[in-house]
Design a protein around this motif. Structure first.
Motif, PDB file in Angstrom:
ATOM      1  N   ILE A   1       0.834  -1.212   0.000  1.00  0.00           N
ATOM      2  CA  ILE A   1       0.000   0.000   0.000  1.00  0.00           C
ATOM      3  C   ILE A   1       0.871   1.266   0.000  1.00  0.00           C
ATOM      4  CG2 ILE A   1      -1.623   1.334   1.446  1.00  0.00           C
ATOM      5  CD1 ILE A   1      -2.995  -0.917  -0.113  1.00  0.00           C
ATOM      6  N   ILE A   2       1.940   1.255   0.788  1.00  0.00           N
ATOM      7  CA  ILE A   2       2.790   2.453   0.843  1.00  0.00           C
ATOM      8  C   ILE A   2       3.530   2.619  -0.496  1.00  0.00           C
ATOM      9  CG2 ILE A   2       4.865   1.469   1.898  1.00  0.00           C
ATOM     10  CD1 ILE A   2       3.565   4.545   3.407  1.00  0.00           C
ATOM     11  N   GLY A   3       3.816   1.465  -1.135  1.00  0.00           N
ATOM     12  CA  GLY A   3       4.440   1.527  -2.465  1.00  0.00           C
ATOM     13  C   GLY A   3       3.517   2.217  -3.460  1.00  0.00           C
ATOM     14  N   VAL A   4       2.246   1.869  -3.400  1.00  0.00           N
ATOM     15  CA  VAL A   4       1.257   2.491  -4.296  1.00  0.00           C
ATOM     16  C   VAL A   4       1.138   3.983  -3.986  1.00  0.00           C
ATOM     17  CG1 VAL A   4      -1.227   2.566  -4.826  1.00  0.00           C
ATOM     18  CG2 VAL A   4      -0.034   0.355  -4.733  1.00  0.00           C
ATOM     19  N   MET A   5       1.118   4.313  -2.698  1.00  0.00           N
ATOM     20  CA  MET A   5       0.973   5.724  -2.318  1.00  0.00           C
ATOM     21  C   MET A   5       2.171   6.550  -2.794  1.00  0.00           C
ATOM     22  SD  MET A   5      -0.562   5.092   1.418  1.00  0.00           S
ATOM     23  CE  MET A   5      -1.605   6.394   1.922  1.00  0.00           C
ATOM     24  N   ASN A   6       3.282   5.887  -3.042  1.00  0.00           N
ATOM     25  CA  ASN A   6       4.470   6.604  -3.491  1.00  0.00           C
ATOM     26  C   ASN A   6       4.743   6.455  -4.981  1.00  0.00           C
ATOM     27  OD1 ASN A   6       6.057   7.994  -1.188  1.00  0.00           O
ATOM     28  ND2 ASN A   6       5.212   6.120  -0.313  1.00  0.00           N
ATOM     29  N   GLY A   7       3.828   5.887  -5.708  1.00  0.00           N
ATOM     30  CA  GLY A   7       3.985   5.913  -7.162  1.00  0.00           C
ATOM     31  C   GLY A   7       3.917   4.592  -7.890  1.00  0.00           C
TER      32      GLY A   7
END
Ligand code: KIV
Ligand code: ZN
Length: 514
Positions: free
Chosen positions: A215-221
């Motif tokens: 999820i944090i990967g998605v939030m960062n691009g």
């Protein structure tokens, strides 16, 4: 405006690598078709150079499935890439997924190489794969433990070579969410030409952080996520597809969407669990047996007043028929009244109170109170009414014989028997049981578990059947696994029968079972 997140499913590759989870080609096609119906964007169908079976499965999946991209994994080796290209020759949308280790551990202790040589090999692999297909995904194995500056150099070089997707795996599940998010952000901000490719997450769950990291990967691009059904995969597994899909659905302020057909999640999870012989842990988020089960009195009362008091997901959204209220010694009057109402009983406050005390005494002795127990407590059913028992089972099976089973059921005072053949002794026995019951039941789940490890072990069997849109659960344990299976099936059937005769409780069982 929501951004599309591409779902890359690796159940058939990273998931299938798990010992004991191997599937044959027919089973892989069944899973691949289910994944297509579920709405995944990419199916990683295997590692074709690893075995002729994997190679053939990719060929067959490419023929059977047309909507998603079909992806084949390779190492950064010419032969791997050639074999992958050959296995993808029938795919409508083929993708080669090639890559190499980039962390100090992998470069030094696995590849016996150095950083510059790794960049050269990565670029050569991508360029070579581009000769066969347009869509080439590059993975930097152990990117989670690779320093960001060097990782950015590798990624920049492969983007220049034509990689269309950039996979940043946390291969060992080591990263903290903050670290993994910062890694994706660093690449996004420092790699020249990165906008030409899609960044992908691939997280492992060794520290229980796979979903958070994704999820944090998605939030960062990142715009592609690599996941498996039920989170199966190497060691502690991969990020689970259902968790990611439901996080994106549940948080309405989250600016991302997927193409997942949510209502198919539960059925696909069951299919993967059954075919891969990998039980889903009871408390697994979204798809575990207890994910929507409420057992404490306060929670049961709250759910019955308004489901949302204790449920953030409507179970019907993922294809589960209803949330379950488990009656235990911790249940309150509200849950008991609710269950009685489903069974067709209604009591005055005083009568309910009286039954509730008896219920607590029984619940102290018995872990899980069943509908049959409630009928007895209510005084409207006799013990005899609930007797549907396996009276006799005889099977013939072995090599080069047609499996046959004779089943005798005792339904109250009536004895009925039937013989049937099947593709194995359990299948034959189930067919014989079906001949003896005058209603259509569909086997939804069938799970055999050994309790300890020896060949003299007790086998536990869980069965779930469907009758007229409702699910019924059956259980048995026996040292004879065939007997346990048939007993569990009969147990489930007896509940479905009990439910169906609700409202006809004075009728003689034999009249109904004509
Ligand atoms: O975990 C990993 O690094 C992998 C790669 C092969 C993509 O599964
Ligand atoms: Zn992996």
């Amino acid at each position: 405006m929501e951004d599309q997140i591409f779902i890359f499913d690796t159940t058939l590759r990273d998931g299938e690598q798990v010992p004991g989870c191997q599937l044959n080609t027919v089973e892989k096609i069944e899973v691949a078709k289910a994944l297509e119906t579920l709405g995944v964007d990419v199916i990683e169908a295997g590692f074709p150079v690893s075995s002729p079976g994997d190679f053939q499965s990719i060929i067959e999946i490419s023929k059977a499935v047309t909507q998603p991209t079909i992806c084949a994994l390779t190492r950064a080796l010419k032969n791997d890439i050639e074999v992958a290209a050959e296995s993808l020759k029938f795919a409508k949308k083929p993708r080669i997924h090639t890559g190499i280790g980039t962390s100090w551990f992998h470069i030094t202790h696995k590849l016996n190489s150095n950083q510059e040589e790794i960049i050269t090999r990565a670029v050569e692999a991508v360029k070579y794969a581009k000769k066969f297909v347009h869509d080439v995904e590059f993975f930097a194995e152990d990117a989670g433990r690779t320093e960001n500056e060097y990782l950015a150099r590798v990624i920049e070089a492969v983007v220049k070579a034509g990689a269309t997707v950039l996979n940043i795996p946390d291969t060992t599940g080591y990263c903290l969410p903050e670290e993994y998010g910062a890694k994706i952000k660093f690449l996004k901000e420092n790699v020249k030409g990165i906008h030409k490719a899609v960044i992908s997450t691939h997280c492992h769950n060794d520290l229980g952080l796979a979903t958070a990291n994704t999820i944090i990967g998605v939030m960062n691009g990142a715009r592609q996520v690599e996941v498996t059904l039920n989170g199966i995969g190497e060691r502690a597994g991969n990020t689970s597809l259902e968790e990611i899909a439901m996080i994106m659905k549940s948080h309405s302020d989250f600016p991302f969407k997927t193409g997942i057909k949510f209502k198919k999640i539960y059925a696909t999870s069951r299919l993967v669990s059954t075919l891969m012989r990998m039980p889903v842990q009871a408390n697994k988020a979204i798809v575990g047996r207890n994910a929507f089960a409420h057992s404490s009195g306060i929670h049961q009362d709250g759910v019955l007043k308004k489901r949302e008091n204790y449920e953030i997901i409507d179970p019907t959204d993922i294809g589960i028929k209803e949330s379950s209220i488990i009656l235990t010694a911790r249940s309150g009057r509200a849950a008991l009244k609710h269950r009685f109402e489903i069974l067709g009983y209604s009591f005055s406050k005083e009568k309910l109170n009286e039954i509730y005390h008896k219920f607590l005494t029984l619940a102290d002795k018995k872990k899980d109170i069943k509908d049959d127990d409630l009928r007895i407590l209510a005084g409207t059913a006799t013990i005899e009414e609930k007797h549907i028992k396996l009276d006799l089972l005889q099977v013939v099976c072995g090599k080069s014989v047609v499996p046959m089973a004779t089943v005798r059921l005792k339904i109250n005072d009536k004895i009925v028997s039937a013989t049937a053949s099947g593709n194995g002794p359990i299948d034959a026995a189930f067919s014989a049981v079906k001949q003896l019951i005058n209603r259509k039941v569909h086997l939804e789940e069938f799970l055999i578990q050994a309790i300890t490890r020896g060949s003299d072990d007790l086998g536990k069997v869980h069965v779930q059947i469907e009758n007229r849109g409702k699910l019924y659960y059956g259980f048995s344990a026996n040292t004879d696994i065939i007997t346990a299976s048939v007993e569990a099936f009969v147990d489930a059937i007896s509940k479905c029968y009990d439910f169906t005769v609700n409202g006809m409780k004075n009728k003689n069982l034999n009249e109904i079972w004509k």
